[in-house]
Design a protein around this motif. Structure first.
Motif, PDB file in Angstrom:
ATOM      1  N   VAL A 282      -0.754  -8.036   4.223  1.00 17.89           N
ATOM      2  CA  VAL A 282      -1.344  -7.683   2.159  1.00 17.89           C
ATOM      3  C   VAL A 282      -1.634  -8.905   0.954  1.00 17.89           C
ATOM      4  N   ALA A 283       0.083  -9.724   1.547  1.00 21.29           N
ATOM      5  CA  ALA A 283       0.459 -10.594   0.752  1.00 21.29           C
ATOM      6  C   ALA A 283      -0.864 -12.096   0.876  1.00 21.29           C
ATOM      7  N   GLY A 284      -1.460 -12.239   1.522  1.00 19.97           N
ATOM      8  CA  GLY A 284      -2.746 -12.886   2.035  1.00 19.97           C
ATOM      9  C   GLY A 284      -3.947 -12.679   1.392  1.00 19.97           C
ATOM     10  N   ILE A 285      -4.340 -11.150   0.641  1.00 25.04           N
ATOM     11  CA  ILE A 285      -4.915 -10.963   0.434  1.00 25.04           C
ATOM     12  C   ILE A 285      -5.032 -12.123  -1.015  1.00 25.04           C
ATOM     13  N   SER A 286      -4.174 -12.322  -1.893  1.00 23.54           N
ATOM     14  CA  SER A 286      -3.927 -12.908  -2.656  1.00 23.54           C
ATOM     15  C   SER A 286      -4.762 -14.111  -2.967  1.00 23.54           C
ATOM     16  N   LEU A 287      -4.068 -14.871  -1.291  1.00 20.54           N
ATOM     17  CA  LEU A 287      -4.985 -15.781  -1.282  1.00 20.54           C
ATOM     18  C   LEU A 287      -6.930 -15.679  -1.775  1.00 20.54           C
TER      19      LEU A 287
END
Length: 402
Positions: A282-287
């Protein structure tokens, strides 16, 4: 064009437009920091649960009354006999095996305890002298429950340090008679162990002989039995012994559940690893969002530097060299943003560790490697389109800004 020249050119271009550079650095660093911080919290939660179960003891098996499986409801369900409860004699029978190091029958309840005018409600555990070694607890004063026949009740108790402080204050607790429910017992020891262990605060416990606890709770059954095997290799043999022994004693019914510590740890480990990976995803979506921002900014950069690119091509720069220049600029930005995000994430992890010292917060190496790799790959991937657009510019039209 040499590699050093390409790198200096890219750094100079980034310094020439600091607002644009800071915007892209911020976007990339937020994505990396989110991945690092959330995986650190997830990994800390996993290690916390693993340490909690490990504190129960090593090579441990937990015997609970009743089967873990549930069957469908039918006419036979109402005619079946109720499974037998575990008893002290069941626990004594389980100890008769060469691979069993020690056993500890357990009863748990909550009652009021008092001494003179002070009283409070505390959890009470009934067990035997071997509980101390199985749970790796330590004594601060006095001694633990004495060895002997577990079926014999004795008016003795061991208390936690908080119970001693709240009931006795500055007065010595050893040798004093205190009330536990409707009974009285003599304090023979004070625990020095601290912290929680599977929901029980060792400092707030009162420990009685198991037979005394059964009289206090008006029951002849056990909550569970802790069995410690002599080695990790002996756990499977001890489990087989437990099931066969209880089957013989319970009229051929296998009506107990045996939980091995390794199985519990492995289950929780899988659950928390899956949660950590999900949160990291989920946090990787910000990448990905940062990559899209990088592409948009690089497209604007190419349009603003059309004349510069046209001059390079007029001086003999090939399409491949222009492509390398733009991608190097994006790579430098992505790497700098990733390192900045890593530093922010590590600082955030340390702050959380200070706020919640019981949580062993720490970013796993794979999360750091994945965050850095994805950040750089994202920056480069989303910069291919602007780079190809710059490489295809006609030098004459570029110099004339058409």
């Amino acid at each position: 064009m040499r590699s050093g020249d390409v790198l200096r050119f890219s750094v100079g271009a980034l310094q020439g437009n600091r607002v644009r550079t800071m915007l892209m650095l911020l976007a990339m660093s937020i994505g990396v920091a989110a991945v690092v911080l959330l995986t650190a919290v997830g990994e800390g939660a996993r290690l916390f649960v693993v340490n909690e179960f490990a504190s129960l003891g090593t090579n441990l098996l937990i015997v609970l009354p009743g089967r873990a499986e549930t069957a469908g409801v039918g006419p036979s369900s109402f005619m079946a006999e109720t499974p037998r409860d575990l008893t002290i004699r069941d626990a004594m029978a389980l100890a008769r095996h060469s691979a069993v190091r020690r056993i500890a029958p357990i009863n748990i309840g909550e009652v009021h305890v008092s001494w003179r005018q002070r009283e409070r409600e505390v959890p009470v555990i009934g067990s035997t002298s071997e509980l101390l070694a199985i749970r790796h607890w330590k004594m601060a004063q006095g001694r633990f429950l004495p060895p002997g026949d577990p079926e014999l009740a004795a008016p003795l108790c061991v208390i936690g340090s908080k119970v001693r402080k709240e009931l006795f204050g500055p007065h010595p607790a050893l040798g004093e008679m205190m009330s536990i429910g409707d009974r009285r017992c003599r304090v023979i020891g004070v625990m020095s162990s601290e912290g929680r262990s599977i929901g029980l605060d060792v400092e707030e416990l009162v420990i009685l002989p198991v037979a005394s606890a059964q009289m206090l709770f008006n029951t002849n059954t056990l909550f569970r039995i802790l069995v410690e095997a002599k080695s990790r290799e002996a756990i499977s043999r001890v489990k087989t012994h437990i099931l066969s022994t209880t089957r013989k004693r319970h009229q051929g019914e296998e009506d107990v559940t045996v939980i091995t510590q390794d199985a519990v740890l492995a289950t929780f480990d899988r659950i928390f690893r899956a949660l950590t990976l999900t949160v990291a995803g989920v946090a990787g979506i910000s990448l990905g969002v940062a990559g899209i921002l990088t592409m948009n900014v690089m497209l604007i950069t190419v349009s603003q530097r059309t004349a510069e690119i046209g001059l390079l091509k007029a001086l003999g720069a090939h399409r491949r060299q222009i492509l390398v220049l733009i991608l190097t600029e994006a790579g430098v930005l992505s790497l700098a943003g990733a390192l900045l995000g890593l530093a922010i994430g590590e600082i955030g992890s340390r702050v959380i560790g200070r706020i919640y010292p019981a949580l062993p917060v720490g970013t796993p190496w794979w999360a750091i490697a994945a965050a850095l790799s994805v950040a750089i790959a994202t920056g480069l991937t989303f910069s291919v389109l602007p780079a190809r657009r710059a490489a295809r510019l006609d030098p004459v039209q570029a110099l004339s800004r058409k």
